[in-house]
Scaffold this active site. Sequence first.
Site, short mmCIF file in Angstrom:
data_model
loop_
_atom_site.label_atom_id
_atom_site.label_comp_id
_atom_site.label_asym_id
_atom_site.label_seq_id
_atom_site.Cartn_x
_atom_site.Cartn_y
_atom_site.Cartn_z
CB ALA A 192 -0.92 -0.02 1.22
CE1 TYR A 209 -3.07 3.05 -6.68
CE2 TYR A 209 -3.24 0.68 -6.41
CZ TYR A 209 -3.31 1.80 -7.21
OH TYR A 209 -3.61 1.67 -8.53
CG ASP A 262 -6.38 -2.85 -6.87
OD1 ASP A 262 -5.81 -3.93 -6.57
OD2 ASP A 262 -6.44 -2.43 -8.04
CB THR A 286 -2.82 -9.42 -23.06
OG1 THR A 286 -3.18 -9.69 -21.69
CG2 THR A 286 -4.06 -8.97 -23.81
CD GLU A 288 -1.74 -9.74 -15.21
OE1 GLU A 288 -2.29 -9.70 -14.09
OE2 GLU A 288 -2.25 -9.27 -16.24
CE1 TYR A 305 -12.18 6.18 -14.11
CE2 TYR A 305 -13.91 6.17 -12.45
CZ TYR A 305 -13.36 5.65 -13.61
OH TYR A 305 -13.95 4.60 -14.25
C1 5GW Z 1 -0.33 3.57 -8.64
C2 5GW Z 1 -0.65 4.10 -9.88
C3 5GW Z 1 -0.66 3.26 -10.95
C4 5GW Z 1 -0.37 1.93 -10.78
C5 5GW Z 1 -0.06 1.40 -9.55
C6 5GW Z 1 -0.01 2.24 -8.47
C7 5GW Z 1 0.28 1.70 -7.16
C8 5GW Z 1 0.24 0.33 -6.93
C9 5GW Z 1 0.54 2.56 -6.06
O1 5GW Z 1 0.61 3.80 -6.16
N1 5GW Z 1 0.73 2.04 -4.83
C10 5GW Z 1 0.67 0.69 -4.61
O2 5GW Z 1 0.82 0.25 -3.46
N2 5GW Z 1 0.47 -0.17 -5.66
C11 5GW Z 1 0.47 -1.61 -5.39
O3 5GW Z 1 0.64 -2.35 -6.58
C12 5GW Z 1 -0.89 -2.02 -4.81
O4 5GW Z 1 -0.74 -3.13 -3.94
C13 5GW Z 1 -1.63 -2.43 -6.06
O5 5GW Z 1 -2.74 -3.26 -5.79
C14 5GW Z 1 -0.52 -3.12 -6.83
C15 5GW Z 1 -0.75 -3.24 -8.34
O6 5GW Z 1 -1.19 -2.03 -8.86
P1 5GW Z 1 -2.69 -1.92 -9.41
O7 5GW Z 1 -3.60 -2.59 -8.44
O8 5GW Z 1 -3.02 -0.49 -9.68
O9 5GW Z 1 -2.60 -2.74 -10.76
P2 5GW Z 1 -3.80 -3.42 -11.55
O10 5GW Z 1 -3.16 -4.54 -12.28
O11 5GW Z 1 -4.84 -3.90 -10.57
O12 5GW Z 1 -4.38 -2.39 -12.46
MN MN Z 2 -4.93 -4.28 -8.62
#
Ligand code: 5GW
Ligand code: MN
Length: 332
Positions: free
Chosen positions: A102, A106, A194, A226, A282, A326
Amino acid sequence: MGRTAGTYTCLVLLVLGFICFTSLYLRYLTSISFMKNLPMATEGAPILITNLDSTLDFRARPAVQTLTSWHAPIIWELMFDPKLYDKRHQEGNTTVALTVFAVGRYLDAYLNTFLTSAEKHFMIGLPVTYYVFTDLPEKVPKFELAPQRDLKVVKVQKNSRWQDISMMRMKTISETIETELEGKFSYLFCFDVDQEFKGRFGSEALGESVALLHAHFYKLPKERFTYDKQPKSKAYMKEGDYYYHAAIFGGSLEKVKALADFCHVSIMEDKMNEVEALWHDESHLNKYFWLNKPSRLLSPEYCWDPIIGDKSDIMVTRLIWEPKQYNMVRTR
Ligand code: 5GW
Ligand code: MN
């Protein structure tokens, strides 16, 4: 007259009995042949848990695939007896660690919901330790944890590129296994933050090497997966088995460390070669599980995106994706 009717009833009963017996016997035979195909328990796995998967009912969900070509079970609702899994893992003293990152915004946006819901649904009945990685340790909400549950906060640096926040998790996970977790836990699960738990996410999900079927891809033909398609990248794949979602992976500490090391080394090599895999960590995770087949797959019931219209296979949503906020959008 009475005698004929008696003989007749007797005959009918005999025939019925025979049919019953044969069908039960055939069922028994098929279940045995299923068992023979199951992955063998690895050395070190507690004996109690060793044969648990022979109790899985692979025909409980006829509409979906429940076994891979390499005989790893794909876990869907109705296939397993939750009480039996919990009991055996309790008797075997199974312990579970969960890592979650986090970083930056986040933390405020997702961590509280993630942890609160995990307390209701994640591995209830087993000892669980959460490891929260954040750049803002003082902002981690204070929690009343249930007995046998613990939370540790680990400070990490905030990477400036979001791709790096996500990718560098692999490095941190590997280091943490080595310095903190090894020897203390039977299994480790790594989660995106998330998401929110909505239903049982229990001991039936535990295994040597666990991958998750991506909710958006599990029904699509392989041509639409993908995977990374740049031959320059270490994540490059010509073909694959499934499209796995990096939001959840797990297994024994040894296996998770192997996965995290593979992904981290591949990411660093890509950086040296000035290439970045299509879906970052991924893509590398998918390459790892293509080369090293997972011993257990989780169905999308274990990580569902409520936006998907066709929910016909989803009997329980155990965990759901949170909507993207957003003010944090980026190009994905
Ligand atoms: C912030 C902006 C864009 C992409 C990632 C981040 C982000 C991810 C962040 O600012 N802080 C953070 O702790 N993360 C960690 O990476 C969270 O545990 C998050 O669940 C993980 C993966 O990023 P996600 O969830 O945005 O990616 P997707 O694949 O769910 O879209
Ligand atoms: Mn995620």
